[in-house]
Design an enzyme around this catalytic site. Structure first.
Site, PDB file in Angstrom:
ATOM      1  N   TYR A 199       0.844  -1.172   0.042  1.00 58.90           N
ATOM      2  CA  TYR A 199      -0.169  -0.136  -0.324  1.00 58.90           C
ATOM      3  C   TYR A 199       0.659   1.245  -0.078  1.00 58.90           C
ATOM      4  CZ  TYR A 199      -3.643   3.189   1.366  1.00 58.90           C
ATOM      5  OH  TYR A 199      -4.501   4.374   1.383  1.00 58.90           O
ATOM      6  N   HIS A 251       1.467   4.265  -3.146  1.00 63.69           N
ATOM      7  CA  HIS A 251       1.159   5.524  -2.844  1.00 63.69           C
ATOM      8  C   HIS A 251       2.488   6.453  -3.213  1.00 63.69           C
ATOM      9  CE1 HIS A 251      -2.495   4.494  -1.637  1.00 63.69           C
ATOM     10  NE2 HIS A 251      -3.016   5.857  -1.653  1.00 63.69           N
TER      11      HIS A 251
END
Length: 104
Positions: A18, A22
């Site tokens: 994750y 990002h």
């Protein structure tokens, strides 16, 4: 500026991925978010509960975050992130809006 906060849930074991995705946010997505009036967007992780806490500062005069779900770039990002998070049927993240109760 208007402030918005909400939580999302990360599927356990996906913390590093994750964060990596990002760090490599698509330039066209970053531009889309800014065009929607999002001046700042921060996401924090509570590792004990896998809860993501998101905080946005919106430019009130330009703020159009409600239009984001209609955009193909946003829908493509949701599909890209769907394997990491709890999502709705349209692959948008399940979001729990938060109510502001204090500021200093």
């Amino acid at each position: 500026m208007k402030q918005v906060a909400f939580t999302m849930k990360l599927i356990p074991g996906n913390e590093a991925e994750y964060e990596r995705r990002h760090r490599e946010i698509w330039p066209e997505l970053a531009s889309l978010l800014r065009e929607a009036g999002i001046a700042e967007y921060h996401i924090f992780l509570d590792q004990s509960s896998h809860t993501l806490f998101a905080f946005q500062n919106l430019k009130e005069e330009k703020s159009k975050p409600d239009s984001l779900p209609e955009n193909a770039i946003m829908r493509r990002w949701w599909a890209y992130m769907a394997d990491l998070m709890e999502t709705n049927e349209d692959l948008s993240p399940k979001v729990q809006p938060l109510q502001k109760v204090f500021s200093l």
